[in-house]
Design an enzyme around this catalytic site. Structure first.
Site, PDB file in Angstrom:
ATOM      1  N   LYS A 103       0.938  -1.448   0.089  1.00 16.20           N
ATOM      2  CA  LYS A 103      -0.305   0.392  -0.436  1.00 16.20           C
ATOM      3  C   LYS A 103       1.038   0.842   0.137  1.00 16.20           C
ATOM      4  O   LYS A 103       0.701   2.374  -0.739  1.00 16.20           O
ATOM      5  CB  LYS A 103      -0.926  -0.003   1.034  1.00 16.20           C
ATOM      6  CG  LYS A 103      -2.037  -1.480   1.123  1.00 16.20           C
ATOM      7  CD  LYS A 103      -2.901  -1.368   2.454  1.00 16.20           C
ATOM      8  CE  LYS A 103      -3.917  -2.257   1.718  1.00 16.20           C
ATOM      9  NZ  LYS A 103      -4.649  -2.712   1.275  1.00 16.20           N
ATOM     10  N   ASN A 136       2.735   1.967  -3.247  1.00 22.53           N
ATOM     11  CA  ASN A 136       1.435   2.165  -4.591  1.00 22.53           C
ATOM     12  C   ASN A 136       0.912   3.216  -4.283  1.00 22.53           C
ATOM     13  O   ASN A 136       0.915   4.504  -5.312  1.00 22.53           O
ATOM     14  CB  ASN A 136       0.183   1.149  -4.267  1.00 22.53           C
ATOM     15  CG  ASN A 136       0.182   0.116  -4.816  1.00 22.53           C
ATOM     16  OD1 ASN A 136       1.769  -0.439  -5.214  1.00 22.53           O
ATOM     17  ND2 ASN A 136       0.090  -1.127  -4.155  1.00 22.53           N
ATOM     18  N   GLY A 160     -16.647   3.415  -3.133  1.00 24.68           N
ATOM     19  CA  GLY A 160     -15.903   2.618  -3.894  1.00 24.68           C
ATOM     20  C   GLY A 160     -16.838   3.032  -4.862  1.00 24.68           C
ATOM     21  O   GLY A 160     -16.421   4.425  -5.442  1.00 24.68           O
ATOM     22  N   ASP A 199      -4.978   3.358  -2.747  1.00 29.15           N
ATOM     23  CA  ASP A 199      -3.982   3.720  -3.062  1.00 29.15           C
ATOM     24  C   ASP A 199      -3.557   4.743  -3.897  1.00 29.15           C
ATOM     25  O   ASP A 199      -3.188   5.608  -3.215  1.00 29.15           O
ATOM     26  CB  ASP A 199      -2.134   2.452  -3.367  1.00 29.15           C
ATOM     27  CG  ASP A 199      -2.887   1.426  -2.162  1.00 29.15           C
ATOM     28  OD1 ASP A 199      -2.947   1.695  -1.341  1.00 29.15           O
ATOM     29  OD2 ASP A 199      -2.716   0.470  -2.607  1.00 29.15           O
ATOM     30  N   ARG A 211      -7.204  -0.503 -14.992  1.00 30.91           N
ATOM     31  CA  ARG A 211      -6.231  -0.958 -15.425  1.00 30.91           C
ATOM     32  C   ARG A 211      -5.827  -2.470 -14.920  1.00 30.91           C
ATOM     33  O   ARG A 211      -6.335  -2.250 -13.416  1.00 30.91           O
ATOM     34  CB  ARG A 211      -4.920   0.280 -15.609  1.00 30.91           C
ATOM     35  CG  ARG A 211      -5.499   1.450 -17.044  1.00 30.91           C
ATOM     36  CD  ARG A 211      -4.194   2.155 -15.718  1.00 30.91           C
ATOM     37  NE  ARG A 211      -4.364   3.657 -17.335  1.00 30.91           N
ATOM     38  CZ  ARG A 211      -4.433   4.544 -16.972  1.00 30.91           C
ATOM     39  NH1 ARG A 211      -3.329   5.018 -16.447  1.00 30.91           N
ATOM     40  NH2 ARG A 211      -4.654   5.793 -17.983  1.00 30.91           N
TER      41      ARG A 211
HETATM   42  O1  RIB Z   1      -3.990  -2.044  -1.798  1.00 33.59           O
HETATM   43  C1  RIB Z   1      -3.590  -2.887  -2.747  1.00 33.59           C
HETATM   44  C2  RIB Z   1      -2.091  -3.336  -2.395  1.00 33.59           C
HETATM   45  O2  RIB Z   1      -2.030  -3.855  -0.785  1.00 33.59           O
HETATM   46  C3  RIB Z   1      -1.964  -4.793  -3.026  1.00 33.59           C
HETATM   47  O3  RIB Z   1      -0.668  -4.114  -3.692  1.00 33.59           O
HETATM   48  C4  RIB Z   1      -1.111  -5.534  -1.628  1.00 33.59           C
HETATM   49  O4  RIB Z   1       0.079  -5.830  -2.032  1.00 33.59           O
HETATM   50  C5  RIB Z   1      -1.441  -5.042  -0.463  1.00 33.59           C
HETATM   51  O5  RIB Z   1      -0.700  -4.465   0.275  1.00 33.59           O
END
Ligand code: RIB
Length: 309
Positions: free
Chosen positions: A42, A45, A224, A255, A288
């Site tokens: 997270k 990302n 959502g 994220d 995506r």
């Molecule tokens: O929020 C999505 C993420 O949660 C994913 O990339 C996974 O790695 C988890 O950490």
């Protein structure tokens, strides 16, 4: 463009994503229709989202010394993310199992943070100057909570705007909330924090009011396909989701949202507009595949915002 530095604390893991019609039951093997290995976690990302949007972002974490650590570093350098990594050769760089339901794009995740689960209060103290020099600080709950608390506390004391994305859902120490200018749970996470079930925007408003009572500055509840609710002492605004195309995969949408929110706030955008921007970033990311690879650029966000106005 004038913008303040963003510092993010969190976890990098390699995502192993499996597309299948449904999740297997215990003891069962089923056939999937697709597999992808890619960067995830997270905090990482969110950093990639912020970096791709042109934010000035530094990510604090721990990595092992292995192929997944190489994946982390090349992902960050391709996305303009600076890093403050504590190398941890005694452990491994983590991984996540992501089940993606073929028809809906919805997901279920198991995450093993590996080296990042060793992030300590001492690591945070060693990065105190970096935290104090930030304009925006963001963290989540995949690394130990005491480290998140310490970082929030150092940032808060230095007048940095703090964002806690309380994901994955967990129950938190009562004194964490007063350290948070923004808390950004989804429906499940806010129910865990407040005990209030959230299905509608009105439910979300009730849960957000509870977060304010326990010390949060502003609650931003992601809903959502219903968008997000921004709730503070000054305003309570429901911001609709941005539909950017067919949903391919929802993993990483939160994220994308948090990275977008951090970037908009770092540019001095007011909170309601910042949440609109974050909704557009998330709206594109779900069209995506992948988590970090699905993060859009500022130009893509500007285009979708112009076309949905
Ligand atoms: O929020 C999505 C993420 O949660 C994913 O990339 C996974 O790695 C988890 O950490």
């Amino acid at each position: 463009m004038a913008q303040k530095p963003i510092v993010i604390l969190g976890v990098f893991v390699a995502d192993t994503a499996y597309r299948a019609p449904r999740a297997p039951h215990m003891g069962e093997t089923i056939m999937g229709s697709g597999f992808k290995l890619g960067p995830g976690g997270k905090g990482s990302n969110q950093s990639v989202a912020a970096g791709r949007l042109g934010g000035d972002v530094t990510f604090i974490t721990r990595l092992g010394r292995d192929a997944f650590a190489d994946m982390a570093r090349s992902t960050w350098s391709a996305s303009g993310v600076k890093s403050a990594v504590i190398e941890t050769p005694e452990s491994y760089t983590g991984a996540a199992y992501i089940f993606v339901e073929e028809t809906s794009g919805d997901n279920a995740i198991i995450v093993c943070p590996g080296a990042a689960s060793l992030i300590s209060v001492a690591d945070i103290d060693a990065n105190a100057q970096l935290l104090q020099s930030a304009g925006i600080f963001v963290t989540q709950l995949e690394q130990p909570i005491d480290a998140a608390m310490r970082a929030l506390s150092i940032a808060r004391e230095a007048g940095v705007t703090t964002i806690l994305n309380p994901a994955p859902a967990a129950s938190l120490p009562a004194d964490i909330y007063r350290l948070c200018d923004f808390v950004t749970p989804n429906e499940t996470e806010v129910s865990e924090l407040t005990g209030i079930g959230v299905e509608t925007v009105d439910d979300a408003r009730g849960a957000a009011a509870r977060l304010l009572e326990i010390g949060v500055g502003t609650a931003v509840i992601t809903l959502g396909d219903k968008g997000a609710l921004l709730h503070s002492a000054k305003q309570s605004v429901h911001i609709p989701a941005v539909h950017a195309g067919d949903v391919v995969e929802t993993a990483g949408a939160g994220d994308a949202f948090n990275g977008g929110l951090a970037v908009a706030l770092s540019r001095g955008v007011d909170p309601a507009e910042a949440v609109q921007f974050a909704c557009a970033v998330a709206g594109i990311s779900v069209t995506r595949a992948g988590t970090a690879p699905s993060m859009p650029t500022s130009e893509e966000v500007a285009r979708i915002q112009a076309s949905t106005r």
